[in-house]
Design a protein around this motif. Sequence first.
Motif, PDB file in Angstrom:
ATOM      1  N   LYS A   1       0.945   4.065  -2.926  1.00  0.00           N
ATOM      2  CA  LYS A   1       0.948   5.563  -2.441  1.00  0.00           C
ATOM      3  C   LYS A   1       2.115   6.269  -3.046  1.00  0.00           C
ATOM      4  O   LYS A   1       1.967   7.377  -3.536  1.00  0.00           O
ATOM      5  CB  LYS A   1       0.870   5.634  -0.890  1.00  0.00           C
ATOM      6  CG  LYS A   1       0.706   7.051  -0.425  1.00  0.00           C
ATOM      7  CD  LYS A   1       0.415   7.110   1.027  1.00  0.00           C
ATOM      8  CE  LYS A   1       0.502   8.629   1.347  1.00  0.00           C
ATOM      9  NZ  LYS A   1       0.271   8.674   2.869  1.00  0.00           N
TER      10      LYS A   1
ATOM     11  N   THR B   1      -6.943   2.055  -5.281  1.00  0.00           N
ATOM     12  CA  THR B   1      -6.435   1.506  -3.901  1.00  0.00           C
ATOM     13  C   THR B   1      -5.763  -0.068  -4.106  1.00  0.00           C
ATOM     14  O   THR B   1      -5.711  -0.567  -5.460  1.00  0.00           O
ATOM     15  CB  THR B   1      -7.916   1.189  -3.035  1.00  0.00           C
ATOM     16  OG1 THR B   1      -8.231   0.220  -3.668  1.00  0.00           O
ATOM     17  CG2 THR B   1      -8.519   2.243  -2.724  1.00  0.00           C
TER      18      THR B   1
ATOM     19  N   ARG C   1       0.778  -1.096   0.048  1.00  0.00           N
ATOM     20  CA  ARG C   1      -0.209   0.001  -0.105  1.00  0.00           C
ATOM     21  C   ARG C   1       0.850   1.386   0.104  1.00  0.00           C
ATOM     22  O   ARG C   1       0.374   2.152  -0.763  1.00  0.00           O
ATOM     23  CB  ARG C   1      -0.956  -0.222   1.203  1.00  0.00           C
ATOM     24  CG  ARG C   1      -1.955  -0.953   1.153  1.00  0.00           C
ATOM     25  CD  ARG C   1      -2.944  -1.173   2.301  1.00  0.00           C
ATOM     26  NE  ARG C   1      -4.123  -1.968   2.345  1.00  0.00           N
ATOM     27  CZ  ARG C   1      -3.935  -3.067   2.485  1.00  0.00           C
ATOM     28  NH1 ARG C   1      -2.872  -3.514   2.985  1.00  0.00           N
ATOM     29  NH2 ARG C   1      -5.033  -3.947   2.347  1.00  0.00           N
TER      30      ARG C   1
END
Length: 417
Positions: free
Chosen positions: A306, A341, A302
């Motif tokens: 990002k 995501t 993640r």
Amino acid sequence: MRPRPRGATADEVEPLLPNMAETPYAPLKSSFARSYQAGDSILHELNRTLDRALKEGKLLDVARGIKQTVETLSQMPVHITVTGNSGNGMSSFINALRIIGHEEDDSAPTGVVRTTQTRAKYSSSHFPSVILWDLPGLGATAQTIDNYREEMEFSMYDIFIIIASEQFSSNHVNLAKVIQEMGKRFYIVWTKLDRDLRPHAHSETQLIQNIRVNIQKELQKERVNVPPIFLVSSLDPLLYDFPMLRDTLHKDLSNIRCHGPLSTLSSTFEKIIDARVASLRERIDEGCSEHPLSVRDDEDMRECLKAYRLKFGVHDESLEQVAQSMGTVVQEYKADMKSQTLYTLRRGDWRLRLMTCAFVNGFFRVLKCLLCLGCCVRCCVRCFRRMKYKRVLLLVAQDTKTILEKILKDSISPPQI
């Protein structure tokens, strides 16, 4: 009589800007050439600004730069010429296209005798930055099509409108053939349709069909690709095919002014994004300690996602700013994004889904426990981790190109919300 609508005739990273739709009768090469050359100095400076903005992940600056480019290029002059046989009503057509009366001071002179002896140019508020040229009819100044082309300086025009009435003659066919050989846009416009309909015994639909078919047959005999054909009445610029003619003309004007430059920007963006992907892939392979992907666990994927969204400028805050600048909603830019995501990234890409599935992760957790067995196992674990990071990098780059494609399109045709 009521208006009648008429039919007009590398590495998985996709190209940034797909080919714009073009009608098959002319490639527009020559038309694009001048608009590209005229805007070359504008693009030269803008490319440097856009290059820096994209490398820094400042997508808002990129969007503003593209909009500025399109707005500037949209003001570049385009030359449209009206030609045909003497007496076909070319001057009357120009007045009708401009929606002005023959009695107005700046109207093109008309009459039953030949009124246009030399080239004349006009402007119209309905077509900003367009120069309309009214040429003497073919045969008025020269005996051959080659002499006429040279004398009328065909090379300076971007779009040709060939006017015909009463009959579609060999002169019309020869004009179409010469213009096609030059690679320029052209239309066939049959004027005085109201006069043709009055005394004719056939039905209106049948007569119109006969005129179209005759024009097509005469062109095909000389292997000329059939261009858009519009049947109009210069006495009423709101009837028949006149509205469609104006719509087609506006679309072609946009293509001529913006297609070449936007293709250049597309190529520039492709190179920048691909260069950044190549550089970051090298850093992954080198295992650079300062690299955002020097992570130890799958949960840190993640953070990896990002980091890349920030680097390419496709994070939420940036997309909100771009959408506001373009006059649309952020969902328009997120709709096709895989990298919103980690969940959407896995769902949209079967390879990453396979790499991060429970079975595969469990297998590599077992390998981690066996690191003491030697370098071979440690190398295998590191290699697999790098594969996942490279896949995330590639998917974020794809999304960046998709978003830039939409920015380019929205700059030409602003979305309606």
